[in-house]
Structure formats: structure tokens, C-alpha cells
Design a protein around this motif. Structure first.
Motif, PDB file in Angstrom:
ATOM      1  N   PHE B  56      -0.311 -16.713 -20.947  1.00 15.71           N
ATOM      2  CA  PHE B  56       1.231 -16.778 -21.000  1.00 15.71           C
ATOM      3  C   PHE B  56       1.849 -16.949 -19.690  1.00 15.71           C
ATOM      4  O   PHE B  56       3.234 -16.702 -19.984  1.00 15.71           O
ATOM      5  N   GLY B  57       1.168 -16.870 -18.597  1.00 13.34           N
ATOM      6  CA  GLY B  57       1.834 -17.180 -17.385  1.00 13.34           C
ATOM      7  C   GLY B  57       2.137 -16.116 -16.709  1.00 13.34           C
ATOM      8  O   GLY B  57       1.686 -14.758 -17.044  1.00 13.34           O
ATOM      9  N   GLY B  69       2.492 -26.155 -11.079  1.00 13.03           N
ATOM     10  CA  GLY B  69       3.865 -26.534 -11.074  1.00 13.03           C
ATOM     11  C   GLY B  69       4.721 -24.991 -10.929  1.00 13.03           C
ATOM     12  O   GLY B  69       3.763 -23.902 -11.144  1.00 13.03           O
ATOM     13  N   TRP B  70       5.920 -25.126 -10.955  1.00 15.58           N
ATOM     14  CA  TRP B  70       6.522 -23.617 -10.773  1.00 15.58           C
ATOM     15  C   TRP B  70       6.778 -22.732 -12.044  1.00 15.58           C
ATOM     16  O   TRP B  70       7.918 -23.097 -12.754  1.00 15.58           O
ATOM     17  N   ALA B  75       8.900 -18.761 -18.413  1.00 15.55           N
ATOM     18  CA  ALA B  75       8.943 -17.461 -19.151  1.00 15.55           C
ATOM     19  C   ALA B  75      10.497 -17.102 -19.304  1.00 15.55           C
ATOM     20  O   ALA B  75      11.279 -17.467 -18.520  1.00 15.55           O
ATOM     21  N   PRO B  76      10.814 -16.484 -20.469  1.00 12.78           N
ATOM     22  CA  PRO B  76      12.335 -16.064 -20.627  1.00 12.78           C
ATOM     23  C   PRO B  76      12.833 -15.324 -19.523  1.00 12.78           C
ATOM     24  O   PRO B  76      11.974 -14.443 -19.011  1.00 12.78           O
ATOM     25  N   TRP B  77      14.249 -15.548 -19.183  1.00 18.29           N
ATOM     26  CA  TRP B  77      14.891 -14.511 -18.252  1.00 18.29           C
ATOM     27  C   TRP B  77      14.922 -13.253 -18.836  1.00 18.29           C
ATOM     28  O   TRP B  77      15.202 -13.116 -20.194  1.00 18.29           O
ATOM     29  N   PRO B  78      15.005 -12.221 -18.202  1.00 16.81           N
ATOM     30  CA  PRO B  78      15.191 -10.909 -18.985  1.00 16.81           C
ATOM     31  C   PRO B  78      16.156 -10.659 -19.950  1.00 16.81           C
ATOM     32  O   PRO B  78      16.207  -9.977 -20.900  1.00 16.81           O
ATOM     33  N   TRP B  79      17.333 -11.587 -19.767  1.00 14.71           N
ATOM     34  CA  TRP B  79      18.560 -11.457 -20.502  1.00 14.71           C
ATOM     35  C   TRP B  79      18.216 -12.188 -21.973  1.00 14.71           C
ATOM     36  O   TRP B  79      18.915 -12.236 -23.112  1.00 14.71           O
TER      37      TRP B  79
END
Lengths: 148, 90
Positions: B56-57, B69-70, B75-79
Motif C-alpha cells: 500500500f505504499g 517514482g515518487w 496515498a491520500p493526504w491527511p485531510w
């Protein structure tokens, strides 16, 4: 902090001079009242009249060494010198309008009574003996203790 | 995604268990049971983190495999998280 013995109480850790000073402030200055160093005597306790009137008393098994005389003005420092005017309002062992200071100790924690990791995270501690949930209900189900 | 949430929960449990053992060991550095406990759960923590990150990264910025790659921004940002899971909000 590593102590030679894990089971010394504070009264056993302080030296003779300080012990006598504390007992003197308590108005218990007689040799019978001084517990022997190295022994866990039960003679070191404070009568009700010595307790701070506004205090809630000691918590659990803590023994407190409170000064009974919050109003007395001849406070002395540890070296025996009278306090200067800048300490107005100070009386030995007491702070103004509050319960007197206390010396507390807690028994050394023993490893054991460990929750499984899931319950540990849910309860905020992996130690069953440290789990004191502060909920306004008398008890809480599902602590999930998994045995030793 | 159930797997993802389950793995993250496991990581949190192991992480917390290790923190607790560390606090205990600070005052009882020679306690064998505590050392054993620390060893067990710090190992489980590492292996579970590895397992999670493979699928999952990266969880932290220290484990980004930049060769692929970056991934840090994948992944989702905290918000962007929903309150109850690691799913991205719609």
C-alpha cells in the motif's frame, strides 16, 4: 533512578537531620515517634488533627508528611536561618490557601497482567493494573484481559 | 481495503505495545520478560510495516522507494481520509 533497594520508602531515604526536622514540624518531636531507619514501621502516621483541613487526604496507600501548622510564622530554611521578608506568606511545608505539600511514593511496578496488544491500544495501556478508565460510569465492560 | 485497514490497525497495536514496553524498560532495564516482550513486538512491528508498505505504499517519508517514482503523493493526504478508515474520501 536506580536505588539500592527498590523498596525504600521516602522516610527511609531521608537523612536523620531532615527526619527530625519534619517530625519537629509535625509536633511529634519525641524519640518514640521516630521510626527506625531501614524498617518499614507502622508508627509513622499522621493523626487527623495534623492533616490539612482543606485537603482531600492522601490517595491510595500514599503516606503524607504534611505540616499541621500552616499559620505558624517562624518558618526556617533547611539550614536553620530565618526566612527573609521576601518570603512573606511562606510557612514551612505549606503554600498559601492550599493543602500542605506532601512527599509521596508508589510501589515499584511489577511486570505482569499484560493485555493483548489490541486491548492495550483500546485501553491506552498494556498494563491491567494501570487501567483506570475515567468514565462517569461505575464500570466498563470489555476490557479484554488476555491473561498473564 | 479491509486488509489495508487491518494491517494498519495491527501496526498501531504493535507500535503502542512497543512504546509501553520501552517506558517500562526505562525504569526496569534488566527485566527479562519486558525485554522479551519488546523483542517480540518490535519485530512484529517492523515486519508488519514492511508488509503494509509493499502493498500500500510508504507510511513514513523514510521508506519511499523512489526507484518506482515518487509514491509519497499517491496515498491520500491527511485531510482526504474518512474518519473511520484509510479510504480516500469521494
Amino acid at each position: 533512578m536506580i536505588f539500592e533497594s527498590e523498596n525504600y520508602s521516602p522516610i527511609e531515604r531521608v537523612d536523620e537531620k531532615l527526619r527530625r526536622r519534619v517530625l519537629d514540624e509535625m509536633g511529634r518531636w519525641d524519640s518514640d515517634a521516630i521510626p527506625a531507619v531501614g524498617g518499614c514501621t507502622s508508627g509513622y502516621s499522621i493523626s487527623q488533627s495534623c492533616r490539612s483541613q482543606s485537603g482531600t487526604g492522601s490517595v491510595g496507600a500514599q503516606r503524607t508528611a504534611a505540616s499541621p501548622r500552616c499559620g505558624y510564622s517562624n518558618a526556617v530554611t533547611e539550614s536553620g536561618a530565618a526566612l527573609s521578608g521576601t518570603d512573606e506568606g511562606y510557612t514551612a511545608g505549606c503554600t498559601k490557601n492550599s493543602p500542605s505539600l506532601a512527599m509521596v511514593y508508589s510501589p515499584n511496578q511489577q511486570w505482569g497482567g499484560i493485555y493483548c496488544v489490541g486491548s492495550g491500544l483500546d485501553n491506552g495501556t498494556i498494563f491491567r493494573e494501570l487501567n483506570f478508565p475515567f468514565y462517569p460510569t461505575p464500570c466498563r465492560k470489555g476490557a479484554g484481559y488476555c491473561g498473564r | 481495503m479491509a486488509d489495508k485497514n487491518m494491517l494498519m490497525r495491527e501496526i498501531q497495536e504493535y507500535s503502542f505495545a512497543v512504546i509501553e514496553a520501552v517506558l517500562y524498560l526505562d525504569t526496569h532495564p534488566n527485566n527479562e520478560k519486558a525485554l522479551e516482550y519488546y523483542h517480540k513486538y518490535s519485530g512484529l512491528y517492523r515486519s508488519t510495516v514492511e508488509k503494509y508498505e509493499q502493498s500500500f505504499g510508504p507510511i513514513t517519508m523514510y521508506s519511499v522507494n523512489e526507484g518506482e517514482g515518487w509514491q509519497w503523493i499517491d496515498a491520500p493526504w491527511p485531510w482526504e481520509y474518512t474518519s473511520s478508515s484509510c479510504e480516500r474520501k469521494q
